[in-house]
Design an enzyme around this catalytic site. Structure first.
Site, PDB file in Angstrom:
ATOM      1  N   ASP A  12     -85.685 -69.175  52.205  1.00 29.15           N
ATOM      2  CA  ASP A  12     -86.338 -68.055  53.035  1.00 29.15           C
ATOM      3  C   ASP A  12     -87.641 -67.450  52.487  1.00 29.15           C
ATOM      4  OD1 ASP A  12     -84.034 -67.708  54.310  1.00 29.15           O
ATOM      5  OD2 ASP A  12     -83.134 -66.426  52.869  1.00 29.15           O
ATOM      6  N   LYS A  15     -91.335 -70.855  54.596  1.00 30.26           N
ATOM      7  CA  LYS A  15     -91.732 -72.410  54.728  1.00 30.26           C
ATOM      8  C   LYS A  15     -92.062 -72.594  56.212  1.00 30.26           C
ATOM      9  CE  LYS A  15     -87.788 -73.759  52.946  1.00 30.26           C
ATOM     10  NZ  LYS A  15     -87.103 -72.440  52.609  1.00 30.26           N
ATOM     11  N   GLY A  39     -82.697 -71.120  58.542  1.00 31.09           N
ATOM     12  CA  GLY A  39     -83.213 -70.472  59.434  1.00 31.09           C
ATOM     13  C   GLY A  39     -84.881 -70.504  59.279  1.00 31.09           C
ATOM     14  N   HIS A  40     -85.351 -71.122  60.473  1.00 31.50           N
ATOM     15  CA  HIS A  40     -86.742 -71.091  60.107  1.00 31.50           C
ATOM     16  C   HIS A  40     -87.302 -70.360  61.449  1.00 31.50           C
ATOM     17  CE1 HIS A  40     -87.661 -75.118  57.808  1.00 31.50           C
ATOM     18  NE2 HIS A  40     -87.202 -74.014  56.911  1.00 31.50           N
ATOM     19  N   GLN A 227     -83.793 -74.312  52.507  1.00 31.25           N
ATOM     20  CA  GLN A 227     -83.326 -73.643  51.491  1.00 31.25           C
ATOM     21  C   GLN A 227     -84.240 -73.737  50.363  1.00 31.25           C
ATOM     22  OE1 GLN A 227     -80.857 -76.071  52.905  1.00 31.25           O
ATOM     23  NE2 GLN A 227     -80.472 -74.627  54.509  1.00 31.25           N
TER      24      GLN A 227
HETATM   25  P1  IMP Z   1     -74.068 -73.026  52.819  1.00 32.63           P
HETATM   26  O1  IMP Z   1     -75.617 -73.763  52.475  1.00 32.63           O
HETATM   27  O2  IMP Z   1     -73.948 -72.467  53.902  1.00 32.63           O
HETATM   28  O3  IMP Z   1     -73.127 -73.680  52.124  1.00 32.63           O
HETATM   29  O4  IMP Z   1     -74.267 -71.652  51.852  1.00 32.63           O
HETATM   30  C1  IMP Z   1     -74.570 -71.898  50.164  1.00 32.63           C
HETATM   31  C2  IMP Z   1     -75.472 -70.872  49.821  1.00 32.63           C
HETATM   32  O5  IMP Z   1     -76.710 -71.123  50.174  1.00 32.63           O
HETATM   33  C3  IMP Z   1     -75.104 -69.427  49.996  1.00 32.63           C
HETATM   34  O6  IMP Z   1     -75.485 -68.502  48.926  1.00 32.63           O
HETATM   35  C4  IMP Z   1     -76.135 -69.232  51.296  1.00 32.63           C
HETATM   36  O7  IMP Z   1     -76.616 -67.847  51.204  1.00 32.63           O
HETATM   37  C5  IMP Z   1     -77.400 -69.830  50.918  1.00 32.63           C
HETATM   38  N1  IMP Z   1     -78.185 -70.497  51.876  1.00 32.63           N
HETATM   39  C6  IMP Z   1     -77.822 -71.580  52.683  1.00 32.63           C
HETATM   40  N2  IMP Z   1     -78.939 -71.533  53.541  1.00 32.63           N
HETATM   41  C7  IMP Z   1     -79.721 -70.834  53.195  1.00 32.63           C
HETATM   42  C8  IMP Z   1     -81.239 -70.496  53.574  1.00 32.63           C
HETATM   43  O8  IMP Z   1     -81.672 -71.123  54.566  1.00 32.63           O
HETATM   44  N3  IMP Z   1     -81.905 -69.452  53.104  1.00 32.63           N
HETATM   45  C9  IMP Z   1     -81.226 -68.671  52.187  1.00 32.63           C
HETATM   46  N4  IMP Z   1     -80.153 -68.957  51.505  1.00 32.63           N
HETATM   47  C10 IMP Z   1     -79.343 -70.214  52.059  1.00 32.63           C
END
Ligand code: IMP
Length: 443
Positions: A12, A15, A39-40, A227
């Site tokens: 977040d 990007k 989430g973009h 991420q």
């Molecule tokens: P997962 O990727 O859904 O398995 O989540 C694992 C961890 O990564 C959690 O703490 C999520 O909140 C975090 N996470 C996954 N995708 C994002 C993103 O795009 N932005 C911020 N945090 C993320």
């Protein structure tokens, strides 16, 4: 020529706006890891596009590639493509045949496992999209790949092997009733259909070959990381991490372009001027207790609510040890500092310059999350800057940035020993001050 965009913090960082800005100079925009957990938000002429899987470049008529390092939820993919088409765009998206498919049972198991972990504080606060369970199956050599959906007998063999195991896991270990998400026949017919659509629309590629072919014809590629470094499965704050490698090395393994090619290009680290975090785990510079009102203010002003889940994000001061770690592990050639407008109008702006760990000063993030939780930040205070007409600042350029904000930026570039390529002063692509376009740099 390649440019790789990497999140320096916890995801977040904004990007999407940079990928969109610089994607214009690229012929192909490729994602190398993650899935529909990303989430973009791309804002173009006031129109907002929220994408979780389709590479942001697809909004600007670029070829979008989902590399082999991604995990693909085909229902999300087709629904995002259909939405973009309804809004008058013609997205050209290619999917690696080596990429793994997120199956319905992966999403169910993601929820079940997070529930089971919640008693022991080990849940990662996942997005619930089945990301972790899909990567588990990839590494366990029992995954279903995009290429498997194109061949009915291979797909059937894969499902017949893996689905009974998943059903037994859900029912016997976790004591949960299973549904058609665990039924071979219904999965087979649904995923065969999805495979047929992939074939009809000629969407699957051998990603490494496809991308190399483009490079051989002097095309430019932008690699879009999802991420961020601190939730990288290897370099992040394990176990509160995602299950892939957002770091720059992932661009090589996740697409089939060699590390030497990626290393000859630009690797740009995207930094948000403060911290935000969805999900659990320690956060030494978090604004809590008496600073909660300040965190609320920044959260509201910065719109810090999860793009995928809508969850309010935790807020903290910028964490410089985290950024030193990110700069080293990614080899950043340039930085982008986003959201300096959000910090305007505060009484004081701080950063965590280093940590105190058991009486010793630490300049980088410790390798175990337990030690990280014991770190107390040594805060450094900066004179605040006022709110100004940021869209005018965006037009006028660096010199129009308030002097105190310039000092903040200069501190960052010096500490990280890396030049700043751009500064974000608002959410729209036009509210970015570009100092250097990485595509203009000769390799
Ligand atoms: P997962 O990727 O859904 O398995 O989540 C694992 C961890 O990564 C959690 O703490 C999520 O909140 C975090 N996470 C996954 N995708 C994002 C993103 O795009 N932005 C911020 N945090 C993320």
């Amino acid at each position: 020529m390649t440019v790789t965009i990497v999140g320096s913090q916890l995801g977040d960082e904004g990007k999407g706006a940079l990928v969109d800005l610089w994607g214009g100079g690229a012929d192909v925009v490729a994602r190398y890891q993650g899935g529909d957990n990303a989430g973009h938000t791309v804002v173009e002429d006031g129109d907002e596009y929220k994408l979780s899987l389709v590479p942001s470049g697809a909004v600007r008529d670029k070829i979008g590639v989902l590399g082999n390092g991604c995990v693909i939820n085909l229902k999300t993919l087709f629904s995002e493509i259909d939405d973009l088409r309804e809004r008058g765009l013609t997205p050209d998206v290619r999917v690696a045949r080596r990429a793994h498919v997120i199956m319905p049972y992966h999403r169910v198991l993601d929820g079940i496992e997070e529930d089971a972990k919640s008693d022991s504080d080990l849940e990662a606060g996942t997005t619930g999209r089945g990301i972790g369970p899909t990567y588990e199956d990839k590494v366990g050599r029992r995954g279903v790949r995009v290429g498997d959906l194109l061949d009915p007998s291979v797909l059937r063999d894969r499902l017949e092997y893996v689905v009974p195991q998943k059903r037994a896991l859900a029912e016997n270990i976790f004591g949960v009733d299973t549904s058609e998400a665990f039924d071979v026949e219904s999965l087979f017919s649904e995923y065969r259909q999805l495979g047929k659509r992939l074939t009809e629309e000629d969407m699957t590629v051998n990603a490494g070959e496809f991308l190399n072919e483009h490079l051989n014809h002097d095309s430019t590629i932008l690699f879009e990381g999802a991420q961020g470094t601190s939730i990288d499965i290897d370099h992040g704050i394990y176990p509160y991490v995602t299950s892939s490698n957002p770091t720059a090395g992932g661009a090589a393994t996740g697409t089939g372009i060699s590390p030497t090619v990626i290393g000859q290009g630009e690797v740009v680290g995207i930094i948000k001027a403060y911290l935000s975090r969805v999900g659990t785990g320690p956060l030494p510079t978090e604004l809590t207790g008496t600073d909660e009102a300040l965190a609320d203010h920044i959260r509201e002003k910065g719109g810090e609510f999860g793009t995928v889940t809508g969850r309010p994000r935790r807020i903290g001061w910028l964490d410089i040890p985290m950024l030193r770690h990110a700069t080293r592990s990614n080899g950043f050639t340039g930085l982008v500092i986003n959201h300096i407008d959000v910090l305007a109008g505060l009484d004081e702006v701080c950063v965590g310059h280093s940590y105190d760990l058991n009486g010793e000063e630490q300049f980088t993030i410790p390798a175990t999350t337990e030690r990280w939780a014991e770190c107390e930040p040594n805060l450094r205070s900066f004179d605040p800057w006022d709110s100004v007409a940021w869209s005018d600042v965006a037009t006028e350029g660096y010199e129009a940035i308030p002097a105190n904000a310039q000092q903040y930026l200069e501190y960052l570039t010096n500490e990280l020993d890396t030049p700043i390529y751009a500064i974000g002063v608002g959410p729209d692509r036009a509210e970015t001050i570009e100092l250097v376009n990485p595509f203009d740099i000769d390799a």
